[in-house]
Design a protein around this motif. Structure first.
Motif, mmCIF file in Angstrom:
data_model
loop_
_atom_site.group_PDB
_atom_site.id
_atom_site.type_symbol
_atom_site.label_atom_id
_atom_site.label_comp_id
_atom_site.label_asym_id
_atom_site.label_seq_id
_atom_site.Cartn_x
_atom_site.Cartn_y
_atom_site.Cartn_z
ATOM 1 N N PRO A 44 0.812 -1.229 0.000
ATOM 2 C CA PRO A 44 0.000 0.000 0.000
ATOM 3 C C PRO A 44 0.836 1.266 0.000
ATOM 4 C CG PRO A 44 -0.143 -1.123 2.128
ATOM 5 C CD PRO A 44 0.527 -2.067 1.191
ATOM 6 N N GLU A 45 1.982 1.260 0.681
ATOM 7 C CA GLU A 45 2.802 2.473 0.734
ATOM 8 C C GLU A 45 3.377 2.807 -0.639
ATOM 9 O OE1 GLU A 45 5.447 -1.018 1.943
ATOM 10 O OE2 GLU A 45 3.374 -0.353 2.257
ATOM 11 N N ALA A 46 3.717 1.766 -1.421
ATOM 12 C CA ALA A 46 4.241 1.997 -2.772
ATOM 13 C C ALA A 46 3.148 2.557 -3.678
ATOM 14 C CB ALA A 46 4.797 0.703 -3.347
ATOM 15 N N VAL A 47 1.948 1.999 -3.568
ATOM 16 C CA VAL A 47 0.823 2.465 -4.378
ATOM 17 C C VAL A 47 0.478 3.910 -4.032
ATOM 18 C CG1 VAL A 47 -1.640 2.133 -4.840
ATOM 19 C CG2 VAL A 47 -0.114 0.160 -4.767
ATOM 20 N N ASP A 48 0.452 4.231 -2.746
ATOM 21 C CA ASP A 48 0.154 5.603 -2.326
ATOM 22 C C ASP A 48 1.191 6.574 -2.882
ATOM 23 O OD1 ASP A 48 -2.056 4.743 -0.955
ATOM 24 O OD2 ASP A 48 -1.082 4.722 1.012
ATOM 25 N N TYR A 49 2.442 6.180 -2.872
ATOM 26 C CA TYR A 49 3.511 7.032 -3.399
ATOM 27 C C TYR A 49 3.308 7.265 -4.897
ATOM 28 C CZ TYR A 49 8.172 8.453 -4.940
ATOM 29 O OH TYR A 49 9.221 9.124 -5.521
ATOM 30 N N GLY A 50 3.003 6.193 -5.626
ATOM 31 C CA GLY A 50 2.794 6.318 -7.068
ATOM 32 C C GLY A 50 1.598 7.189 -7.415
ATOM 33 N N LYS A 51 0.561 7.093 -6.628
ATOM 34 C CA LYS A 51 -0.610 7.938 -6.863
ATOM 35 C C LYS A 51 -0.271 9.413 -6.714
ATOM 36 C CE LYS A 51 -4.330 4.696 -5.647
ATOM 37 N NZ LYS A 51 -5.419 4.394 -4.681
ATOM 38 N N LYS A 52 0.612 9.725 -5.781
ATOM 39 C CA LYS A 52 1.036 11.116 -5.590
ATOM 40 C C LYS A 52 1.812 11.624 -6.803
ATOM 41 C CE LYS A 52 1.199 10.806 -0.548
ATOM 42 N NZ LYS A 52 2.068 10.777 0.656
ATOM 43 N N LEU A 53 2.364 10.710 -7.583
ATOM 44 C CA LEU A 53 3.062 11.084 -8.818
ATOM 45 C C LEU A 53 2.098 11.216 -9.998
ATOM 46 C CD1 LEU A 53 6.185 8.720 -8.621
ATOM 47 C CD2 LEU A 53 6.020 11.117 -7.906
ATOM 48 N N GLY A 54 0.819 10.967 -9.723
ATOM 49 C CA GLY A 54 -0.178 11.068 -10.782
ATOM 50 C C GLY A 54 -0.360 9.799 -11.583
ATOM 51 N N LEU A 55 0.098 8.673 -11.041
ATOM 52 C CA LEU A 55 -0.007 7.397 -11.755
ATOM 53 C C LEU A 55 -1.330 6.711 -11.425
ATOM 54 C CD1 LEU A 55 3.607 6.059 -11.084
ATOM 55 C CD2 LEU A 55 2.776 7.266 -13.128
ATOM 56 N N ASN A 56 -1.810 5.902 -12.369
ATOM 57 C CA ASN A 56 -3.053 5.144 -12.202
ATOM 58 C C ASN A 56 -2.724 3.796 -11.580
ATOM 59 O OD1 ASN A 56 -5.599 4.056 -12.339
ATOM 60 N ND2 ASN A 56 -5.614 3.823 -14.567
ATOM 61 N N LEU A 57 -2.695 3.742 -10.253
ATOM 62 C CA LEU A 57 -2.305 2.532 -9.532
ATOM 63 C C LEU A 57 -3.447 2.017 -8.664
ATOM 64 C CD1 LEU A 57 1.320 3.382 -8.293
ATOM 65 C CD2 LEU A 57 0.548 2.582 -10.537
ATOM 66 N N VAL A 58 -3.427 0.705 -8.452
ATOM 67 C CA VAL A 58 -4.416 0.046 -7.605
ATOM 68 C C VAL A 58 -3.681 -0.836 -6.606
ATOM 69 C CG1 VAL A 58 -6.248 -1.691 -7.565
ATOM 70 C CG2 VAL A 58 -6.264 0.077 -9.316
ATOM 71 N N HIS A 59 -4.160 -0.820 -5.376
ATOM 72 C CA HIS A 59 -3.612 -1.723 -4.360
ATOM 73 C C HIS A 59 -4.287 -3.086 -4.536
ATOM 74 C CE1 HIS A 59 -3.576 -3.238 0.002
ATOM 75 N NE2 HIS A 59 -2.403 -3.492 -0.530
ATOM 76 N N ALA A 60 -3.523 -4.094 -4.950
ATOM 77 C CA ALA A 60 -4.084 -5.424 -5.187
ATOM 78 C C ALA A 60 -2.987 -6.467 -5.070
ATOM 79 C CB ALA A 60 -4.724 -5.508 -6.576
ATOM 80 N N GLY A 61 -3.387 -7.661 -4.665
ATOM 81 C CA GLY A 61 -2.449 -8.775 -4.583
ATOM 82 C C GLY A 61 -2.092 -9.302 -5.961
ATOM 83 N N LEU A 62 -1.234 -10.319 -5.973
ATOM 84 C CA LEU A 62 -0.759 -10.881 -7.236
ATOM 85 C C LEU A 62 -1.391 -12.237 -7.533
ATOM 86 C CD1 LEU A 62 2.997 -9.927 -6.793
ATOM 87 C CD2 LEU A 62 1.307 -8.781 -8.229
ATOM 88 N N ASP A 63 -2.544 -12.467 -6.927
ATOM 89 C CA ASP A 63 -3.256 -13.728 -7.166
ATOM 90 C C ASP A 63 -4.145 -13.638 -8.407
ATOM 91 O OD1 ASP A 63 -4.610 -11.790 -5.585
ATOM 92 O OD2 ASP A 63 -6.206 -13.235 -5.182
ATOM 93 N N LYS A 64 -4.392 -12.427 -8.881
ATOM 94 C CA LYS A 64 -5.229 -12.212 -10.060
ATOM 95 C C LYS A 64 -4.582 -11.150 -10.935
ATOM 96 C CE LYS A 64 -9.803 -10.461 -11.405
ATOM 97 N NZ LYS A 64 -11.052 -9.830 -10.923
ATOM 98 N N MET A 65 -4.522 -11.420 -12.241
ATOM 99 C CA MET A 65 -3.849 -10.506 -13.157
ATOM 100 C C MET A 65 -4.800 -9.497 -13.802
ATOM 101 S SD MET A 65 -0.663 -11.364 -12.973
ATOM 102 C CE MET A 65 -0.964 -11.722 -11.236
ATOM 103 N N ASN A 66 -6.060 -9.846 -13.958
ATOM 104 C CA ASN A 66 -7.006 -8.987 -14.673
ATOM 105 C C ASN A 66 -7.656 -7.981 -13.727
ATOM 106 O OD1 ASN A 66 -8.481 -7.984 -16.806
ATOM 107 N ND2 ASN A 66 -10.036 -9.582 -16.727
ATOM 108 N N VAL A 67 -6.826 -7.217 -13.058
ATOM 109 C CA VAL A 67 -7.290 -6.283 -12.032
ATOM 110 C C VAL A 67 -8.104 -5.141 -12.633
ATOM 111 C CG1 VAL A 67 -6.512 -4.585 -10.325
ATOM 112 C CG2 VAL A 67 -5.440 -6.843 -10.438
ATOM 113 N N PHE A 68 -7.726 -4.669 -13.822
ATOM 114 C CA PHE A 68 -8.370 -3.496 -14.418
ATOM 115 C C PHE A 68 -9.517 -3.873 -15.360
ATOM 116 C CE2 PHE A 68 -4.370 -1.772 -12.966
ATOM 117 C CZ PHE A 68 -4.708 -0.492 -12.535
ATOM 118 N N GLY A 69 -9.695 -5.153 -15.638
ATOM 119 C CA GLY A 69 -10.797 -5.582 -16.493
ATOM 120 C C GLY A 69 -10.688 -5.112 -17.929
ATOM 121 N N GLU A 70 -9.476 -4.898 -18.416
ATOM 122 C CA GLU A 70 -9.270 -4.481 -19.799
ATOM 123 C C GLU A 70 -7.961 -5.070 -20.319
ATOM 124 O OE1 GLU A 70 -8.018 -0.238 -20.239
ATOM 125 O OE2 GLU A 70 -8.559 -0.108 -18.107
#
Length: 228
Positions: A44-70
């Motif tokens: 979560p800390e890495a995702v929060d940092y990336g969001k502050k940079l204006g990146l489109n990030l989601v906090h999610a585990g690596l058990d599923k790859m199709n997180v964004f549904g596209e």
């Protein structure tokens, strides 16, 4: 350049997904290239940092790859696959649900048990320092990563390595046991690459790293695979 060559398209406007994106540095680079990037990571800390940079990030585990549904034109796994319990399942899901037809999957993993590494370890009587459970669950080379990808239906279109740091062990410089030696070896590696580029030999450097990959040598290996 490799992705543009494989797709026949400019990077500008491509959609990219960085799986296990960490602090978002790969996506920052993609953004500079004009790509539309997304990423997810279990930290979560890495995702929060990336969001502050204006990146489109989601906090999610690596058990599923199709997180964004596209689907995406480019999918990257940078120092991620070695941490996953079932890399075949992950790569298969990416091909089936995440990567566009004709898209490129880029995987970067440590190149372990290579000949320089093993010879250097035995020369200095070291333990296999690169074996690091439970953080690293799988160990790859160009050959085994290529086999995995082809078994999942990908076409492997290229591979390259990074500088073979283990070569310093064979020179007698035990950077594994001495961090100060490690820093000095790193500086020498940087100088080697910088001086070649400065003298207009960047393409020679790329060819060198491609040749190393075919010999299963180099500290890291990057493989480019196309979803035909």
């Amino acid at each position: 350049k490799t992705i543009e060559r494989l797709t026949g398209r400019s990077l500008k406007g491509m959609k990219a997904l960085d799986i296990g994106c960490g602090w978002g540095q790969t996506l920052v680079l993609f953004k500079k290239k004009g790509m539309m990037g997304c990423g997810f990571d279990p930290a979560p800390e890495a995702v929060d940092y990336g969001k502050k940079l204006g990146l489109n990030l989601v906090h999610a585990g690596l058990d599923k790859m199709n997180v964004f549904g596209e689907r995406f034109d480019v999918v990257t796994l940078i120092n991620v696959l070695e941490h996953l319990a079932d890399p075949v399942k992950v790569v298969s899901e990416i091909k089936r649900d995440v990567l566009e037809s004709g898209g490129v999957l880029v995987i970067d993993v440590p190149n372990e048990f290579n000949d320089f590494q093993v010879a250097g370890q035995k020369t200095h009587g070291l333990a296999q320092w690169w074996v690091a459970p439970p953080a690293h669950l799988n160990y790859f080379s160009t050959t085994t990563l290529r086999s995995l990808l082809e078994g999942c239906g990908f076409r492997v279109a290229g591979a390259e390595s990074s500088f073979p740091l283990e070569m310093f062990l064979l020179f007698g410089q035990n950077y594994v046991a001495d961090g100060a030696i490690g820093k000095a070896c790193h500086k020498e590696r940087v100088a080697f690459e910088a001086n070649l580029r400065k003298q207009g030999k960047a393409e020679t450097l790329r060819k060198f790293y491609r040749a190393l990959a075919e010999l299963n040598l180099g500290r890291q290996v990057i493989v480019y695979a196309v979803n035909d």
